[in-house]
Design a protein around this motif. Structure first.
Motif, PDB file in Angstrom:
ATOM      1  N   PHE A 319       0.837  -1.204   0.000  1.00 54.70           N
ATOM      2  CA  PHE A 319       0.000   0.000   0.000  1.00 54.70           C
ATOM      3  C   PHE A 319       0.870   1.252   0.000  1.00 54.70           C
ATOM      4  CE2 PHE A 319      -2.753  -3.278   1.790  1.00 54.70           C
ATOM      5  CZ  PHE A 319      -3.901  -3.097   1.035  1.00 54.70           C
ATOM      6  N   ARG A 320       0.235   2.391  -0.395  1.00 50.75           N
ATOM      7  CA  ARG A 320       0.973   3.643  -0.533  1.00 50.75           C
ATOM      8  C   ARG A 320       0.159   4.825  -0.018  1.00 50.75           C
ATOM      9  NH1 ARG A 320       5.267   3.342  -3.951  1.00 50.75           N
ATOM     10  NH2 ARG A 320       5.290   5.636  -3.984  1.00 50.75           N
ATOM     11  N   ASP A 321       0.855   5.906   0.270  1.00 53.20           N
ATOM     12  CA  ASP A 321       0.308   7.238   0.493  1.00 53.20           C
ATOM     13  C   ASP A 321      -0.880   7.245   1.478  1.00 53.20           C
ATOM     14  OD1 ASP A 321       2.252   8.096  -1.366  1.00 53.20           O
ATOM     15  OD2 ASP A 321       0.901   7.612  -3.022  1.00 53.20           O
ATOM     16  N   GLU A 322      -1.966   7.949   1.115  1.00 55.19           N
ATOM     17  CA  GLU A 322      -3.078   8.121   2.055  1.00 55.19           C
ATOM     18  C   GLU A 322      -3.714   6.790   2.455  1.00 55.19           C
ATOM     19  OE1 GLU A 322      -2.714   9.766  -0.736  1.00 55.19           O
ATOM     20  OE2 GLU A 322      -2.476  11.870  -0.163  1.00 55.19           O
ATOM     21  N   GLU A 323      -3.741   5.857   1.515  1.00 54.33           N
ATOM     22  CA  GLU A 323      -4.322   4.545   1.838  1.00 54.33           C
ATOM     23  C   GLU A 323      -3.507   3.854   2.919  1.00 54.33           C
ATOM     24  OE1 GLU A 323      -6.209   0.690  -0.534  1.00 54.33           O
ATOM     25  OE2 GLU A 323      -4.701   1.950  -1.512  1.00 54.33           O
ATOM     26  N   LEU A 324      -2.193   3.966   2.827  1.00 60.47           N
ATOM     27  CA  LEU A 324      -1.322   3.383   3.846  1.00 60.47           C
ATOM     28  C   LEU A 324      -1.445   4.151   5.161  1.00 60.47           C
ATOM     29  CD1 LEU A 324       0.829   1.365   4.697  1.00 60.47           C
ATOM     30  CD2 LEU A 324       2.564   2.836   3.660  1.00 60.47           C
ATOM     31  N   ASP A 325      -1.654   5.466   5.083  1.00 63.47           N
ATOM     32  CA  ASP A 325      -1.897   6.264   6.299  1.00 63.47           C
ATOM     33  C   ASP A 325      -3.065   5.679   7.076  1.00 63.47           C
ATOM     34  OD1 ASP A 325       0.118   7.992   5.641  1.00 63.47           O
ATOM     35  OD2 ASP A 325      -1.167   9.695   5.134  1.00 63.47           O
ATOM     36  N   GLY A 326      -4.159   5.410   6.362  1.00 61.99           N
ATOM     37  CA  GLY A 326      -5.356   4.902   7.029  1.00 61.99           C
ATOM     38  C   GLY A 326      -5.163   3.525   7.616  1.00 61.99           C
ATOM     39  N   ILE A 327      -4.403   2.667   6.917  1.00 71.38           N
ATOM     40  CA  ILE A 327      -4.191   1.298   7.409  1.00 71.38           C
ATOM     41  C   ILE A 327      -3.248   1.275   8.603  1.00 71.38           C
ATOM     42  CG2 ILE A 327      -3.239  -0.967   6.799  1.00 71.38           C
ATOM     43  CD1 ILE A 327      -4.130  -0.378   3.902  1.00 71.38           C
ATOM     44  N   SER A 328      -2.162   2.050   8.513  1.00 72.17           N
ATOM     45  CA  SER A 328      -1.140   2.026   9.566  1.00 72.17           C
ATOM     46  C   SER A 328      -1.451   2.945  10.732  1.00 72.17           C
ATOM     47  CB  SER A 328       0.224   2.416   8.983  1.00 72.17           C
ATOM     48  OG  SER A 328       0.214   3.781   8.558  1.00 72.17           O
ATOM     49  N   GLY A 329      -2.266   3.974  10.469  1.00 70.43           N
ATOM     50  CA  GLY A 329      -2.533   4.957  11.510  1.00 70.43           C
ATOM     51  C   GLY A 329      -1.397   5.935  11.691  1.00 70.43           C
ATOM     52  N   ILE A 330      -0.493   6.005  10.707  1.00 70.64           N
ATOM     53  CA  ILE A 330       0.675   6.890  10.771  1.00 70.64           C
ATOM     54  C   ILE A 330       0.627   7.817   9.565  1.00 70.64           C
ATOM     55  CG2 ILE A 330       3.200   7.002  10.796  1.00 70.64           C
ATOM     56  CD1 ILE A 330       3.139   4.082  11.867  1.00 70.64           C
ATOM     57  N   ALA A 339       6.911  -7.116  -0.340  1.00 66.52           N
ATOM     58  CA  ALA A 339       7.621  -8.176   0.389  1.00 66.52           C
ATOM     59  C   ALA A 339       7.866  -7.806   1.845  1.00 66.52           C
ATOM     60  CB  ALA A 339       8.947  -8.485  -0.297  1.00 66.52           C
ATOM     61  N   GLY A 340       7.585  -6.572   2.220  1.00 66.74           N
ATOM     62  CA  GLY A 340       7.667  -6.166   3.612  1.00 66.74           C
ATOM     63  C   GLY A 340       9.056  -5.902   4.152  1.00 66.74           C
ATOM     64  N   PHE A 341      10.056  -5.742   3.254  1.00 72.44           N
ATOM     65  CA  PHE A 341      11.423  -5.552   3.758  1.00 72.44           C
ATOM     66  C   PHE A 341      11.839  -4.087   3.819  1.00 72.44           C
ATOM     67  CE2 PHE A 341      12.115  -5.473  -0.761  1.00 72.44           C
ATOM     68  CZ  PHE A 341      13.184  -4.619  -0.956  1.00 72.44           C
ATOM     69  N   ILE A 342      11.032  -3.178   3.240  1.00 66.56           N
ATOM     70  CA  ILE A 342      11.386  -1.775   3.245  1.00 66.56           C
ATOM     71  C   ILE A 342      10.133  -0.928   3.087  1.00 66.56           C
ATOM     72  CG2 ILE A 342      11.718  -1.550   0.739  1.00 66.56           C
ATOM     73  CD1 ILE A 342      14.208   0.175   1.393  1.00 66.56           C
ATOM     74  N   GLY A 343      10.180   0.279   3.645  1.00 63.81           N
ATOM     75  CA  GLY A 343       9.079   1.207   3.528  1.00 63.81           C
ATOM     76  C   GLY A 343       9.595   2.629   3.576  1.00 63.81           C
ATOM     77  N   GLY A 344       8.679   3.603   3.491  1.00 69.05           N
ATOM     78  CA  GLY A 344       9.106   4.992   3.493  1.00 69.05           C
ATOM     79  C   GLY A 344       8.073   5.908   4.102  1.00 69.05           C
ATOM     80  N   ASN A 345       8.554   7.046   4.601  1.00 70.53           N
ATOM     81  CA  ASN A 345       7.676   8.069   5.146  1.00 70.53           C
ATOM     82  C   ASN A 345       8.261   9.431   4.788  1.00 70.53           C
ATOM     83  OD1 ASN A 345       6.463   9.927   7.400  1.00 70.53           O
ATOM     84  ND2 ASN A 345       5.290   8.022   7.525  1.00 70.53           N
ATOM     85  N   LYS A 346       7.406  10.455   4.790  1.00 68.63           N
ATOM     86  CA  LYS A 346       7.849  11.788   4.406  1.00 68.63           C
ATOM     87  C   LYS A 346       8.767  12.412   5.444  1.00 68.63           C
ATOM     88  CE  LYS A 346       3.688  12.674   1.646  1.00 68.63           C
ATOM     89  NZ  LYS A 346       2.458  13.499   1.513  1.00 68.63           N
ATOM     90  N   THR A 347       8.701  11.957   6.684  1.00 70.93           N
ATOM     91  CA  THR A 347       9.503  12.555   7.745  1.00 70.93           C
ATOM     92  C   THR A 347      10.198  11.489   8.590  1.00 70.93           C
ATOM     93  OG1 THR A 347       7.735  12.537   9.403  1.00 70.93           O
ATOM     94  CG2 THR A 347       7.844  14.449   7.919  1.00 70.93           C
ATOM     95  N   PHE A 348      11.232  11.941   9.336  1.00 69.24           N
ATOM     96  CA  PHE A 348      11.900  11.037  10.269  1.00 69.24           C
ATOM     97  C   PHE A 348      10.934  10.570  11.341  1.00 69.24           C
ATOM     98  CE2 PHE A 348      13.829  10.949  14.556  1.00 69.24           C
ATOM     99  CZ  PHE A 348      14.477   9.719  14.456  1.00 69.24           C
ATOM    100  N   GLU A 349      10.117  11.499  11.867  1.00 72.78           N
ATOM    101  CA  GLU A 349       9.176  11.141  12.919  1.00 72.78           C
ATOM    102  C   GLU A 349       8.192  10.072  12.447  1.00 72.78           C
ATOM    103  OE1 GLU A 349      11.062  14.885  13.746  1.00 72.78           O
ATOM    104  OE2 GLU A 349       9.894  14.239  11.982  1.00 72.78           O
ATOM    105  N   GLY A 350       7.776  10.179  11.188  1.00 72.73           N
ATOM    106  CA  GLY A 350       6.862   9.183  10.648  1.00 72.73           C
ATOM    107  C   GLY A 350       7.530   7.831  10.482  1.00 72.73           C
ATOM    108  N   ALA A 351       8.781   7.803   9.991  1.00 73.22           N
ATOM    109  CA  ALA A 351       9.504   6.540   9.831  1.00 73.22           C
ATOM    110  C   ALA A 351       9.757   5.894  11.187  1.00 73.22           C
ATOM    111  CB  ALA A 351      10.823   6.789   9.106  1.00 73.22           C
TER     112      ALA A 351
END
Length: 360
Positions: A319-330, A339-351
């Motif tokens: 998942f990506r962007d706003e959809e991932l925001d809703g699923i993760s709550g972040i 594959a679940g080995f890497i992800g990304g966020n716009k900020t350090f606090e989010g990561a």
């Protein structure tokens, strides 16, 4: 014909030695060449000052080899005091420190001269800690493959592969370091000049090409490990020491300024501190700028493994962007790989929030 040609070529090599008084000579065998002696000659000529302008004598004649200042991959002798570095004799079983692979001429020259090569590049003493780190790393990442290839040692146990019933799914072209040099030998049906001087010159020209080709790859490794990999050690060590700032058990490691090659150094640091918590996630900015997005990468179970110590949550994957925001709550989510080995966020606090939530 071939025997008479070989004798004439040996006579020609003798004439070259006699007319080059005062010039340092490196001896190796003529005929079909391999990656190990090609690299051994390159390391000596390009990185050891006393052999910088050395004459190359390719022969199997013991009398001619005796006149050479250093001999590699021929002669049946391993005597460092006399600079004789052959590995074909039955009694030879020398290996690199703490390794099981029998050395070839490349490994022998590297074992005896490699520290000098690296020390000159770093401007440090040969017995320095950093020189030792790079010396060992280049052997493991580059030289050992040539030693194994020349000694007929497979990277995997053939009996184990057969017992497991494993078969290759496709041809990989056989493009190894050894094969890269091997294909520069003449084909079986290439014409051979009748004149022995021309024949030897043609063969030597091919060897020189092969020596520089494998040498280019060695130099790339030397440059990488001295200018990129080694400086990264300090960056990773700092992050490893500070990891409890982000998780009491030390499971989150942060490379604050920018990404750096971290896997080798992390596993090495873990070996030195076996009782401390092992990181599961590594956080780093995509580029060294204040507005950079941040990545969260899972630590593999081993350097070359695709299996993570703890993958990112299955519900986030793909998942990506706003959809991932809703699923993760972040907020600020960018993506999580399928594959679940890497992800990304716009900020350090989010990561960091992703890492802390994934730990639960």
């Amino acid at each position: 014909m071939f025997r008479s040609l070989a004798l004439k070529m040996a006579e020609n090599a003798a004439k070259r030695l006699k007319t080059d008084n005062g010039v340092v000579a490196i001896g190796t065998h003529n005929g079909h060449f391999h990656a190990d002696e090609a690299l051994a000659v390159y390391m000596l000529r390009q990185h050891i000052p006393s052999y910088a302008n050395a004459k190359l004598v390719r022969t199997r004649d013991p009398k001619l080899l005796e006149q050479c200042d250093i001999v590699v991959d021929v002669g049946g002798e391993y005597e460092p005091a006399r600079h004789r570095y052959d590995h074909h004799q039955r009694s030879f079983n020398t290996t690199f420190p703490e390794r099981a692979t029998k050395l070839s001429s490349a490994g022998l020259v590297y074992m005896h001269f490699g520290r000098q090569i690296i020390a000159r590049r770093l401007g440090q003493p040969e017995d320095g800690e950093q020189v030792g780190l790079v010396w060992n790393k280049i052997y493991l990442s580059f030289i050992e493959a040539l030693d194994a290839h020349d000694n007929g040692i497979s990277a995997y146990d053939p009996a184990g592969i057969a017992a497991a019933g494993l078969e290759k799914r496709f041809s990989d072209g056989g493009f190894t370091l050894g094969a890269m040099v091997g294909r520069l030998n003449p084909n079986w049906n290439d014409p051979i000049p009748e004149d022995p001087v021309e024949a030897q010159a043609a063969e030597d020209k091919r060897f020189e090409l092969a020596s520089h080709r494998i040498g280019e790859e060695f130099d790339r490794d030397l440059d990488y490990f001295t200018t990129a990999w080694l400086p990264a050690r300090e960056v990773v060590a700092e992050a490893f020491a500070a990891r409890t700032q982000y998780d009491p058990e030390g499971r989150v490691m942060v490379l604050k300024k920018q990404s750096a090659p971290w896997k080798d150094h992390l596993y090495n640091l873990e070996e030195q501190a076996p009782e401390s918590g092992k990181p599961l996630y590594v956080l780093y900015p995509e580029k060294p700028t204040p507005d950079a997005k941040w990545r969260i990468q899972c630590v593999p179970v081993s350097k070359d493994s695709f299996q993570s110590r703890k993958p990112l949550p299955e519900a986030w994957r793909g998942f990506r962007d706003e959809e991932l925001d809703g699923i993760s709550g972040i907020s600020g989510s960018v993506f999580v790989h399928a594959a679940g080995f890497i992800g990304g966020n716009k900020t350090f606090e989010g990561a960091l929030a992703m890492a802390q939530k994934a730990l639960l």
